[in-house]
Write a protein that holds these residues in place. Sequence first.
Motif, PDB file in Angstrom:
ATOM      1  N   PRO A  18     132.016  58.528  11.748  1.00  0.00           N
ATOM      2  CA  PRO A  18     130.858  57.836  12.327  1.00  0.00           C
ATOM      3  C   PRO A  18     131.246  57.150  13.634  1.00  0.00           C
ATOM      4  CG  PRO A  18     131.083  57.337   9.980  1.00  0.00           C
ATOM      5  CD  PRO A  18     132.337  58.040  10.392  1.00  0.00           C
ATOM      6  N   VAL A  19     130.382  57.252  14.630  1.00  0.00           N
ATOM      7  CA  VAL A  19     130.651  56.672  15.943  1.00  0.00           C
ATOM      8  C   VAL A  19     129.615  55.588  16.237  1.00  0.00           C
ATOM      9  CG1 VAL A  19     130.910  57.135  18.401  1.00  0.00           C
ATOM     10  CG2 VAL A  19     131.590  58.873  16.738  1.00  0.00           C
ATOM     11  N   LYS A  20     130.067  54.445  16.717  1.00  0.00           N
ATOM     12  CA  LYS A  20     129.169  53.340  17.023  1.00  0.00           C
ATOM     13  C   LYS A  20     128.812  53.339  18.505  1.00  0.00           C
ATOM     14  CE  LYS A  20     130.815  50.283  13.331  1.00  0.00           C
ATOM     15  NZ  LYS A  20     131.405  48.960  13.018  1.00  0.00           N
ATOM     16  N   ALA A  21     127.604  52.931  18.807  1.00  0.00           N
ATOM     17  CA  ALA A  21     127.151  52.868  20.195  1.00  0.00           C
ATOM     18  C   ALA A  21     127.660  51.607  20.896  1.00  0.00           C
ATOM     19  CB  ALA A  21     125.626  52.917  20.250  1.00  0.00           C
ATOM     20  N   LYS A  22     127.878  50.526  20.132  1.00  0.00           N
ATOM     21  CA  LYS A  22     128.336  49.279  20.738  1.00  0.00           C
ATOM     22  C   LYS A  22     129.759  49.426  21.259  1.00  0.00           C
ATOM     23  CE  LYS A  22     128.746  44.307  19.867  1.00  0.00           C
ATOM     24  NZ  LYS A  22     128.580  43.212  18.877  1.00  0.00           N
ATOM     25  N   ASN A  23     129.978  48.974  22.491  1.00  0.00           N
ATOM     26  CA  ASN A  23     131.297  49.051  23.140  1.00  0.00           C
ATOM     27  C   ASN A  23     131.827  50.481  23.191  1.00  0.00           C
ATOM     28  OD1 ASN A  23     131.319  46.232  23.461  1.00  0.00           O
ATOM     29  ND2 ASN A  23     132.199  45.936  21.425  1.00  0.00           N
ATOM     30  N   ASN A  24     130.921  51.440  23.265  1.00  0.00           N
ATOM     31  CA  ASN A  24     131.311  52.844  23.362  1.00  0.00           C
ATOM     32  C   ASN A  24     131.370  53.213  24.847  1.00  0.00           C
ATOM     33  OD1 ASN A  24     130.835  55.814  23.594  1.00  0.00           O
ATOM     34  ND2 ASN A  24     130.835  55.695  21.365  1.00  0.00           N
ATOM     35  N   TYR A  25     132.582  53.482  25.347  1.00  0.00           N
ATOM     36  CA  TYR A  25     132.756  53.716  26.776  1.00  0.00           C
ATOM     37  C   TYR A  25     132.032  54.979  27.246  1.00  0.00           C
ATOM     38  CZ  TYR A  25     136.333  50.060  26.799  1.00  0.00           C
ATOM     39  OH  TYR A  25     136.990  48.854  26.698  1.00  0.00           O
TER      40      TYR A  25
END
Length: 292
Positions: A50-57
Amino acid sequence: HSFSAPPHIAVEQKLDYSHVAPDGFGTGDCIVIGDKHLYIIDFKYGQGVPVKAKNNYQMTLYGLGALKHYDLLYNLNAVTMVIIQPRLDNISEFTATVTEMNKAASMLNEKALLAYAGKGDFKAGDWCRFCRAGAQCRARSTEYTVLEDFGYKEPDLLSAEEISNILKIAKNLEKWVADIEKYALTQCLAGEKIPGWKAVAGRSIRQFTDADAAFAALALAGYDEAVMYERKPLTLAKLEKITGKKEFKDLVGDFIFTPEGKPTLAPDVDPRDPVTLKTTPEEDFKNESEDK
């Protein structure tokens, strides 16, 4: 989100963020703009993590590229970055004001310029699996020598914190070794020398050049077709495709159950609920009363 007017929608929009990262560009899977708000949506179909959008470069750079493309035209106030992973049942979103996006751009630009010039610190992590130099990167290799710090103790002599750190390193080590093997095979096939190793033909399985002719020859020799074929029931999933989900549920739903999956270790960011074999006092007393 409901818009006061029909929003602008763009699909597979090429985004240029070279003003932040030199030569940087990407593709926005879906962009929606309405009420001075920009939504940039990234669709990931894989079954990785799972990948989070927050602090996602990556999403931040895509958002900055979208701002560069649309800001003057729409006078935008905020950007919402959305990641959709349908096969992991994961939807993550994060909203930032244009001011916050520009602050992030300044920070990313500083790091990007260092990287572009071949300077800055090399740091290994989960992102290494996407790097073209991942198999040869020396910084990545030295990351795993820290396993020696644990002295190869038996598991029951390690603290919970030590076990946690070893597992994190070992998971990435496993991926790194796979990258090394793939790279070494490619080099050997290209005629390069990897001391002590060579590329060889893998295990091969015999095949008919003409299966129909082979079966006909066996039948002509007197072998019954009943011994040459197997009758197997289709799997649940294949049967459901034939009938359709609704009719399948109506017809055989009473004969289906979903057993609990075998326990497996996962990072704490995994969306699934934790399981334990430890019983509660209430369960213990209940079991005792049932035994009596």
